[in-house]
Every structure is written in structure tokens, then in C-alpha cells.
Scaffold this motif. Sequence first.
Motif, PDB file in Angstrom:
ATOM      1  N   HIS A  61       0.852  -1.199   0.000  1.00 39.72           N
ATOM      2  CA  HIS A  61       0.000   0.000   0.000  1.00 39.72           C
ATOM      3  C   HIS A  61       0.883   1.243   0.000  1.00 39.72           C
ATOM      4  O   HIS A  61       2.040   1.210   0.451  1.00 39.72           O
ATOM      5  N   TYR A  63       1.074   3.618   1.886  1.00 39.17           N
ATOM      6  CA  TYR A  63       1.544   4.064   3.205  1.00 39.17           C
ATOM      7  C   TYR A  63       2.729   3.249   3.723  1.00 39.17           C
ATOM      8  O   TYR A  63       3.188   3.480   4.852  1.00 39.17           O
ATOM      9  N   ASP A  78      -3.290   2.166  -4.158  1.00 38.39           N
ATOM     10  CA  ASP A  78      -4.331   2.373  -3.151  1.00 38.39           C
ATOM     11  C   ASP A  78      -5.125   1.078  -2.996  1.00 38.39           C
ATOM     12  O   ASP A  78      -4.811   0.059  -3.638  1.00 38.39           O
ATOM     13  N   PHE A 101      -7.449  -5.846   6.436  1.00 35.60           N
ATOM     14  CA  PHE A 101      -8.593  -5.905   5.509  1.00 35.60           C
ATOM     15  C   PHE A 101      -8.105  -5.985   4.057  1.00 35.60           C
ATOM     16  O   PHE A 101      -8.795  -6.535   3.197  1.00 35.60           O
ATOM     17  N   SER A 167     -11.990   4.720  -1.488  1.00 33.81           N
ATOM     18  CA  SER A 167     -12.062   6.182  -1.519  1.00 33.81           C
ATOM     19  C   SER A 167     -11.979   6.707  -2.956  1.00 33.81           C
ATOM     20  O   SER A 167     -12.313   7.847  -3.206  1.00 33.81           O
ATOM     21  N   HIS A 212      -6.420  10.066  10.110  1.00 33.34           N
ATOM     22  CA  HIS A 212      -6.943  11.257   9.425  1.00 33.34           C
ATOM     23  C   HIS A 212      -7.802  12.144  10.318  1.00 33.34           C
ATOM     24  O   HIS A 212      -7.908  13.345  10.078  1.00 33.34           O
ATOM     25  N   GLU A 237     -10.955  10.634   4.193  1.00 29.71           N
ATOM     26  CA  GLU A 237     -11.204  10.166   5.569  1.00 29.71           C
ATOM     27  C   GLU A 237     -10.981  11.301   6.577  1.00 29.71           C
ATOM     28  O   GLU A 237     -11.188  11.127   7.779  1.00 29.71           O
ATOM     29  N   THR A 252      -5.419   7.768  -2.011  1.00 25.73           N
ATOM     30  CA  THR A 252      -3.958   7.915  -1.996  1.00 25.73           C
ATOM     31  C   THR A 252      -3.415   7.907  -3.431  1.00 25.73           C
ATOM     32  O   THR A 252      -2.542   8.704  -3.763  1.00 25.73           O
TER      33      THR A 252
HETATM   34  P1  13P Z   1      -6.747   4.397  -0.161  1.00 33.20           P
HETATM   35  O1  13P Z   1      -7.678   3.401  -0.761  1.00 33.20           O
HETATM   36  O2  13P Z   1      -7.019   5.801  -0.599  1.00 33.20           O
HETATM   37  O3  13P Z   1      -5.330   4.009  -0.392  1.00 33.20           O
HETATM   38  O4  13P Z   1      -7.006   4.455   1.412  1.00 33.20           O
HETATM   39  C1  13P Z   1      -6.764   3.385   2.245  1.00 33.20           C
HETATM   40  C2  13P Z   1      -6.609   3.796   3.621  1.00 33.20           C
HETATM   41  O5  13P Z   1      -6.576   3.002   4.524  1.00 33.20           O
HETATM   42  C3  13P Z   1      -6.482   5.217   3.888  1.00 33.20           C
HETATM   43  O6  13P Z   1      -6.337   5.459   5.209  1.00 33.20           O
END
Ligand code: 13P
Length: 338
Positions: A61, A63, A78, A101, A167, A212, A237, A252
Motif C-alpha cells: 500500500h 503508506y 491504493d 482488511f 475512496s 486522518h 477520511e 492515496t
Molecule cells: P486508499 O484506498 O485511498 O489508499 O485508502 C486506504 C486507507 O486506509 C487510507 O487510510
Amino acid sequence: MPFNSTTQEVPSFTTEIAELTRPIYQKIRDVIPEEEWPTHAPYIAAINALKLECDAVVMAHNYQTPEIFHGVADFTGDSLALARQAVSTSAAIIVLCGVHFMAETAKILNPEKTVLIPDLDAGCSLASSITAADVRLLKERYPGRPIVTYVNTSAAVKAECDICCTSSNALKVVESLKSPEVIFLPDEYLAGYVASQTDVKIISWHGHCEVHERFTGQELRAYRETSPDISILAHPECPPDVLSEADYVGSTAGMIKHVKSIGVGRVVMVTECSMSDNVAVECPDVDFVRPCNLCPHMKRITLPKILSSLRNLEYQVQVEASTAAQARRSLERMIQLG
Ligand code: 13P
Ligand code: SF4
């Protein structure tokens, strides 16, 4: 066993490894101090070799930290992109570097593949904000309303809902249902953001992202005061007062695309810290202001845990068959929307 899972020694930094990983370090040297590289490089080399040996891919991901994102990931993205990649990969093993998840989603879409998560405790405050029993109560309270669930939920919650969203497609999913009223779970702020863009009446839940929800509109107004030209990008978020200050709101992946389209200037990405590091590598002319809110769940994933995951084929994500079948229906409906 397709590879040597009994070798558990910690890899060390040799000249051969330094040479092998040099191109990776050259790419990320602005975001990883040189003194840190000897701790990362041996793991990167070992993970990349083991992936080939055991027909595995690493999906990360946005992040994840730069040494994972740029060092060992075969696919990055994302939540929506990772779900799509999980469907299209031909590898036998998927190592999901993200939160639970996301790994569960990959497993639901690929029941025949081995899906590994390097740390089983990588959760999510949104996913833990709602249970399948809560959804059943909502169905009793609001009969006949279609239910959209954000992918940041457990398989059991997905199984109770009509369709998933992320998102990046939430508005499209809500409007695809052609219903005047829709239940949207569990993120209250994302639900509010979607409601602000559509005539569909949204019934929401009180889940929040613990990362967030900490940003404030006041913080963003202060950035604008010191840098009137700053571009503010926020994840949906975030609370409404943050979103109303933003120049761009998106997933993201949407934020990354937007920064690349700006190309030069001052930017603040109102989201998890590692995003700016990962994008900075590819956008040298962007000056990132970096408010740092870490997702403690995402940060549970580390290079040593990824190596251990591949060596020991753990932790294998399992989803009970009938729950998986129901949840798959909700995910596939979303994916088919395109
Ligand atoms: P995205 O689907 O935008 O990557 O968001 C996942 C998420 O956990 C953001 O906090
Ligand atoms: Fe969950 Fe928030 Fe972490 Fe994303 S950043 S995984 S929504 S807790």
C-alpha cells in the motif's frame, strides 16, 4: 517446500549486497539516510531472491515505508489498485504489505492462492468500528436501503452489504445503485464527503480513521498563511473542516497522480506520513510540507517481518467459505463497475 524455509539467520551487509542494492539506494537516497541502508539492504536482497524462488509477489500500500515501497514491492497502490492487482496476478503467493482488511480482500478474490500478511495485528480503526451484527441491526432499522461498505471493513461486514467501495470510487458506487437513499458504512467523514457531491441521501455510521481524524482545518489555514501558493491535498477520511480547506480531495492514488500533474511547487499531503516520502522520490521538484500522522497498523509491517513471512509462509489469511462467497459478491460488483 519450494524454498529453504529452514534458513532463519539474519542476513548481513556484504560488499556483494551493497553492489546488488545500489540502484535501489540511488533512487531513495533522499528519503533514507545512508547510515540506515546497511540495515535495510540485506533484507531487501534476501526478500527479492526469495520471491523469485517461491513464485511470490509483494503488494504494498502507498503508506508503506520507502524501503518496502521502493525496495521490495512488485505492485504498489491504493486499496482499489491492490484489489485489482490481486485479481490479475498469476503468482502463487501474495505477500500483502498493508493492513489486514487489504490482505483479506486479496484472499477473498483469490481463494486458491496463498495470501500472507507479515503481521496479523496490522488492523484498522475503521474496520474495527463496525461488526456484522451492527449491519444486521441497520438493515432492520432501514429496510430496503442498499448498503455500501468501504473496503476498510472485515469480510463478515462485506458479506452483509450489497457492494463495496474505496475512496477512489465511493461516489460512483453510491450513484450506481439508483436509489434515493443509501446506507454508507463505516466512515462518517467519507460518507459526508460523498453526500456533499450527490443528491442521494446518505445514512452513515460513526467510524473514523484514527490517523486522518487528527488533522484540523486550523492546521491547514496556518500552512496557507505562511505559503499562500501551497497546494493542499487531502484524503476523504479527514474531517469536513479539513476537506473544505483542500484544493484536491482523493484516494492515496488520486493524490499521487495529482502531485505528479503539479510537478513543481509546494505541496502538503494531508494523509499518512510515508506517502510524501514515497512520492518525493519521483517528484524531485516538489517541496513537501510533511505533517506527520503515522498509521501504527501500517507501520507494523517491516522488512524483517516480510522476510520471515516468506520463509515461514506466515501468516496465512483465511476466510470462512460462505462468508468469503458473500463478501466476494460485494467486491466483484465494485470491480465490475470499472
Ligand atoms: P486508499 O484506498 O485511498 O489508499 O485508502 C486506504 C486507507 O486506509 C487510507 O487510510
Ligand atoms: Fe485504517 Fe486509517 Fe490506518 Fe488507513 S490510515 S489503515 S483507514 S487506521
